[in-house]
Scaffold this motif. Structure first.
Motif, PDB file in Angstrom:
ATOM      1  N   THR A   2       0.821  -1.211   0.000  1.00  0.00           N
ATOM      2  CA  THR A   2       0.000   0.000   0.000  1.00  0.00           C
ATOM      3  C   THR A   2       0.860   1.270   0.000  1.00  0.00           C
ATOM      4  OG1 THR A   2      -0.270  -0.178   2.409  1.00  0.00           O
ATOM      5  CG2 THR A   2      -2.038  -1.068   1.047  1.00  0.00           C
ATOM      6  N   GLU A   3       1.987   1.237   0.718  1.00  0.00           N
ATOM      7  CA  GLU A   3       2.892   2.388   0.698  1.00  0.00           C
ATOM      8  C   GLU A   3       3.514   2.572  -0.684  1.00  0.00           C
ATOM      9  OE1 GLU A   3       3.580   4.666   2.929  1.00  0.00           O
ATOM     10  OE2 GLU A   3       2.445   3.856   4.621  1.00  0.00           O
ATOM     11  N   CYS A   4       3.804   1.447  -1.320  1.00  0.00           N
ATOM     12  CA  CYS A   4       4.354   1.468  -2.681  1.00  0.00           C
ATOM     13  C   CYS A   4       3.336   2.088  -3.648  1.00  0.00           C
ATOM     14  CB  CYS A   4       4.706   0.045  -3.109  1.00  0.00           C
ATOM     15  SG  CYS A   4       5.117  -0.161  -4.840  1.00  0.00           S
ATOM     16  N   PHE A   5       2.064   1.698  -3.530  1.00  0.00           N
ATOM     17  CA  PHE A   5       1.015   2.250  -4.395  1.00  0.00           C
ATOM     18  C   PHE A   5       0.943   3.771  -4.227  1.00  0.00           C
ATOM     19  CE2 PHE A   5      -1.567  -1.918  -3.670  1.00  0.00           C
ATOM     20  CZ  PHE A   5      -0.665  -2.626  -4.444  1.00  0.00           C
ATOM     21  N   GLN A   6       0.861   4.194  -2.967  1.00  0.00           N
ATOM     22  CA  GLN A   6       0.702   5.620  -2.694  1.00  0.00           C
ATOM     23  C   GLN A   6       1.899   6.418  -3.191  1.00  0.00           C
ATOM     24  OE1 GLN A   6      -2.319   6.769  -1.583  1.00  0.00           O
ATOM     25  NE2 GLN A   6      -1.386   8.650  -2.356  1.00  0.00           N
ATOM     26  N   ALA A   7       3.086   5.833  -3.037  1.00  0.00           N
ATOM     27  CA  ALA A   7       4.313   6.506  -3.502  1.00  0.00           C
ATOM     28  C   ALA A   7       4.256   6.759  -5.009  1.00  0.00           C
ATOM     29  CB  ALA A   7       5.544   5.668  -3.151  1.00  0.00           C
ATOM     30  N   HIS A   8       3.738   5.781  -5.764  1.00  0.00           N
ATOM     31  CA  HIS A   8       3.633   5.933  -7.219  1.00  0.00           C
ATOM     32  C   HIS A   8       2.628   7.025  -7.588  1.00  0.00           C
ATOM     33  CE1 HIS A   8       5.897   2.194  -7.457  1.00  0.00           C
ATOM     34  NE2 HIS A   8       6.006   2.377  -8.759  1.00  0.00           N
ATOM     35  N   PHE A   9       1.468   7.025  -6.925  1.00  0.00           N
ATOM     36  CA  PHE A   9       0.457   8.034  -7.246  1.00  0.00           C
ATOM     37  C   PHE A   9       0.939   9.434  -6.882  1.00  0.00           C
ATOM     38  CE2 PHE A   9      -2.413   4.283  -7.206  1.00  0.00           C
ATOM     39  CZ  PHE A   9      -2.903   4.436  -8.498  1.00  0.00           C
ATOM     40  N   ASP A  10       1.673   9.557  -5.780  1.00  0.00           N
ATOM     41  CA  ASP A  10       2.226  10.852  -5.386  1.00  0.00           C
ATOM     42  C   ASP A  10       3.309  11.304  -6.366  1.00  0.00           C
ATOM     43  OD1 ASP A  10       0.577  10.866  -3.178  1.00  0.00           O
ATOM     44  OD2 ASP A  10       2.126  10.210  -1.766  1.00  0.00           O
TER      45      ASP A  10
ATOM     46  N   PHE B  52       3.881  10.259  -9.691  1.00  0.00           N
ATOM     47  CA  PHE B  52       3.489  10.482 -11.087  1.00  0.00           C
ATOM     48  C   PHE B  52       2.271  11.399 -11.240  1.00  0.00           C
ATOM     49  CE2 PHE B  52       5.820   6.382 -11.396  1.00  0.00           C
ATOM     50  CZ  PHE B  52       6.794   6.786 -12.299  1.00  0.00           C
ATOM     51  N   LYS B  53       1.470  11.532 -10.165  1.00  0.00           N
ATOM     52  CA  LYS B  53       0.277  12.400 -10.205  1.00  0.00           C
ATOM     53  C   LYS B  53      -0.586  12.106 -11.446  1.00  0.00           C
ATOM     54  CE  LYS B  53       2.219  16.143  -7.421  1.00  0.00           C
ATOM     55  NZ  LYS B  53       3.369  15.381  -6.910  1.00  0.00           N
ATOM     56  N   PHE B  54      -0.916  10.831 -11.617  1.00  0.00           N
ATOM     57  CA  PHE B  54      -1.749  10.418 -12.745  1.00  0.00           C
ATOM     58  C   PHE B  54      -3.088  11.153 -12.735  1.00  0.00           C
ATOM     59  CE2 PHE B  54       0.712   6.435 -11.821  1.00  0.00           C
ATOM     60  CZ  PHE B  54       1.417   6.375 -13.013  1.00  0.00           C
TER      61      PHE B  54
ATOM     62  N   LEU C 129      12.322   1.264  -6.333  1.00  0.00           N
ATOM     63  CA  LEU C 129      13.055   2.184  -5.454  1.00  0.00           C
ATOM     64  C   LEU C 129      13.196   3.536  -6.139  1.00  0.00           C
ATOM     65  CD1 LEU C 129      15.990  -0.076  -4.158  1.00  0.00           C
ATOM     66  CD2 LEU C 129      14.150   0.875  -2.749  1.00  0.00           C
ATOM     67  N   THR C 130      13.505   3.487  -7.448  1.00  0.00           N
ATOM     68  CA  THR C 130      13.677   4.706  -8.228  1.00  0.00           C
ATOM     69  C   THR C 130      12.958   4.586  -9.559  1.00  0.00           C
ATOM     70  OG1 THR C 130      15.676   3.938  -9.374  1.00  0.00           O
ATOM     71  CG2 THR C 130      16.000   5.057  -7.264  1.00  0.00           C
ATOM     72  N   ALA C 131      12.676   5.732 -10.180  1.00  0.00           N
ATOM     73  CA  ALA C 131      12.056   5.738 -11.514  1.00  0.00           C
ATOM     74  C   ALA C 131      12.289   7.090 -12.175  1.00  0.00           C
ATOM     75  CB  ALA C 131      10.561   5.450 -11.422  1.00  0.00           C
ATOM     76  N   PHE C 132      12.179   7.092 -13.507  1.00  0.00           N
ATOM     77  CA  PHE C 132      12.182   8.349 -14.248  1.00  0.00           C
ATOM     78  C   PHE C 132      10.944   9.153 -13.862  1.00  0.00           C
ATOM     79  CE2 PHE C 132      14.505   7.395 -18.565  1.00  0.00           C
ATOM     80  CZ  PHE C 132      15.680   7.163 -17.886  1.00  0.00           C
ATOM     81  N   PRO C 133      11.098  10.426 -13.492  1.00  0.00           N
ATOM     82  CA  PRO C 133       9.913  11.281 -13.437  1.00  0.00           C
ATOM     83  C   PRO C 133       9.495  11.615 -14.880  1.00  0.00           C
ATOM     84  CG  PRO C 133      11.895  12.525 -12.910  1.00  0.00           C
ATOM     85  CD  PRO C 133      12.335  11.103 -13.134  1.00  0.00           C
ATOM     86  N   PHE C 134       8.390  12.332 -15.064  1.00  0.00           N
ATOM     87  CA  PHE C 134       7.930  12.640 -16.427  1.00  0.00           C
ATOM     88  C   PHE C 134       8.822  13.672 -17.122  1.00  0.00           C
ATOM     89  CE2 PHE C 134       3.533  11.150 -15.096  1.00  0.00           C
ATOM     90  CZ  PHE C 134       3.638   9.964 -15.807  1.00  0.00           C
TER      91      PHE C 134
END
Length: 587
Positions: free
Chosen positions: A192-200, A202-204, A372-377
């Motif tokens: 759940t923390e992983c999900f929230q981190a992605h939505f925060d 990438f701001k889909f 852990l890490t990803a490209f931002p947009f």
């Protein structure tokens, strides 16, 4: 909070909207949120009727399917623990995982998996019952039942068992490039923390309108986390059971999102470049102009600068003449493409940026709930693995090892406290086993697996992954494994792209006999020698592959040569082909 809690609010919001898609009798079908939740709850009630309760272990041994995700969510809704087993694992590997985890029930997806599970069922152990996903599988009556019959009489309502963030949700056994598989324990909070981190991060926008194609194995943390995230956010997920049909599935499903490993993008990149190379001078000019135009526009977007109308107009023409033809083969709607599992070269990501189909490179492990890490947009750095997500903290330790802390880090290895202790520092940092560096803007660059770093007998250090990526970016090479440790020079085992090579030998009027004879042909070997000379122009002398062996077949998952995410198990390959390798150094 149980990570499955999203089922209730999403069903209230999206009731008749499709939640998942799957193929039945050669046609894609949908299951609405209402029916999807009903299936999950009926399955949870059926498992409960069998005596499964909180913290019990339940296994899934199947290819991707609607049944896979329904069963997974039903297990979790009960407060039990899902133990996925790679569909490509043989009976012996499956037995190890079932025994080690103490799994009581197993869902199987095909005949081979059922036969293996049935043999295990009749041995002394924890396994009590086999649930069979498809009616097409022939089963024996002893403690075996079809999923459809298993859930038929069960109630459609269910109270999801409450869980704490630290409660165990799943044990994922690492396929691992070395050693015995270890059970990675991930909690409800990890997900759940992983999900929230992605939505925060990438701001889909309007995420519930997205369509994801589940193509990588759900057993792997990357696809599993991504699929659960998509469902959590209300997006539709379509499940591809036969990965060989990916090209058809892309045009049929037309996904907007899909995660994949670098090899998927390398193949498209190499195939397009080979097609252009064999085309007319006019086609080459048009293609090169289009790539130059697309690259200029992509770079302005990357650094958040305004795109001139004239460049936008030229890019529209490039789309009409070149890019749309490539993107339509991927369904025409893909815009968010997470990529992980191995390193990917900047040439590939820049190519897709030019097309207007951005690849979101990321880095993570099973032990870190994937990302852990990803490209931002924007402001991402090609060649890097992006910046950290959520509360992830990174630092570089001894031997340039990447160390991590954060909500995604595993609870530990199941029943292996000593192995768990080995991968944590005294002050709680997780040791990834990967070497890297972090620049002043927080971009992480992976240099290599620490265990993979090679030192030649001349004292030169060779990092194999960049060399292997360089080679496999070519259309005539599917995979390469570099050998250099303790050797006087670099050699490689090369898996040809057999489709491309077959076309080439036909053009050269070389009669096809069998692949063993073809790869041993001096004409074919000379073709690859010249190709390697061209590919390796930019490498230092000590990094260049001096000799190579062309393999007559691809490395196999079943024989343990590669992992289910197509990473080479170097120790296995080195042992299996030691004679071939020694021969390259014999003269």
């Amino acid at each position: 909070m149980n990570l499955v809690e999203f089922l209730n609010p999403n069903t209230e919001k999206f009731n008749s909207k499709p939640a998942i898609g799957f193929k039945k009798a050669d046609k894609w079908k949908d299951l609405s949120w209402r029916d999807f939740r009903r299936m999950v709850f009926k399955t949870a009630n059926a498992l409960k009727s069998l005596g499964i309760s909180a913290d019990d272990k339940v296994a899934i041994y199947s290819d991707n399917s609607a049944e896979w995700i329904v069963f997974d969510l039903a297990i979790l809704a009960l407060g039990a623990v899902t133990v996925p087993i790679y569909s490509t694992n043989n009976g012996e590997q499956a037995e190890y995982i079932l025994k080690d985890s103490g799994s009581k029930i197993i869902l199987v997806g095909n005949q081979e998996q059922y036969d293996a599970a049935f043999e295990i069922l009749n041995k002394e152990g924890s396994l009590q019952q086999i649930i069979v996903a498809k009616k097409s599988i022939w089963i024996k009556k002893d403690r075996s039942i079809y999923l459809e019959d298993f859930i038929k009489k069960e109630a459609e309502t269910f109270d999801i068992i409450s869980k704490e963030a630290d409660d165990l949700a799943t044990i994922i056994y690492t396929s691992g490039t070395t050693g015995v598989p270890k059970g990675v324990m991930l909690s409800h909070g990890n997900f759940t923390e992983c999900f929230q981190a992605h939505f925060d991060f990438f701001k889909f926008k309007n995420f519930e309108n997205e369509v994801s194609l589940a193509f990588l194995p759900l057993t792997h943390v990357f696809e599993r986390s991504w699929t659960l995230l998509c469902l959590y956010g209300g997006a539709k997920v379509c499940f591809l059971e036969n990965t060989k049909l990916i090209a058809h599935a892309l045009t049929e499903v037309k996904p907007t999102m899909m995660c994949a490993v670098p090899r998927f993008y390398q193949k498209i990149y190499a195939g397009v470049n080979e097609m252009v190379a064999s085309g007319s001078d006019t086609k080459k000019k048009i293609f090169n102009w289009a790539i130059k135009t697309g690259s200029e526009l992509a770079e302005l977007k990357r650094v958040e600068r305004k795109v001139p109308l004239s460049l936008q107009f030229k890019n529209n023409i490039a789309n009409l003449l070149v890019f749309n033809k490539i993107k339509n083969k991927m369904g025409g709607r893909l815009w968010f493409m997470p990529c992980g599992g191995a390193s990917v070269s900047p040439e590939v990501t820049q190519f897709f940026d030019a097309l207007g189909a951005h690849v979101t490179v990321g880095y993570g492990l099973t032990e870190t709930t994937a990302t852990l890490t990803a490209f931002p947009f924007t402001q991402y750095q090609h060649g890097s693995a992006g910046i950290s997500l959520g509360d992830t903290q990174l630092k570089i330790g001894e031997n340039n090892e990447i160390l991590a802390k954060g909500s995604g880090i595993m609870k530990g290895y199941y029943q292996q406290p000593e192995e768990t202790a080995k991968v944590f520092t005294e002050d709680g940092w997780f040791k990834t086993g990967d070497a890297g560096l972090i620049d002043e803007k927080g971009n992480l660059t992976i240099t290599d697996r620490i265990k993979d770093l090679m030192k030649t007998s001349n004292g030169k250090y060779v990092t194999p992954q960049p060399i292997e990526n360089l080679l496999s970016n070519d259309n005539y090479i599917t995979q390469a494994m570099v050998v250099a440790e303790g050797k006087p020079y670099v050699t490689a085992l090369i898996i040809p792209n057999f489709d491309a090579l077959k076309d080439w030998i036909e053009k050269m009027d070389i009669p096809f006999t069998n692949w063993q004879e073809i790869v041993n042909s001096e004409t074919v070997k000379e073709f690859y020698r010249l190709k390697l000379d061209e590919i390796q122009k930019g490498l230092s002398g000590f990094e260049k592959v001096k000799k190579f062996v062309l393999m007559p077949s691809e490395f196999e998952i079943g024989t343990g040569e590669i992992t289910p995410t197509l990473k080479v198990k170097r120790n296995v390959v080195l042992n299996k082909y030691s004679a071939l390798i020694d021969n390259m150094y014999a003269s």
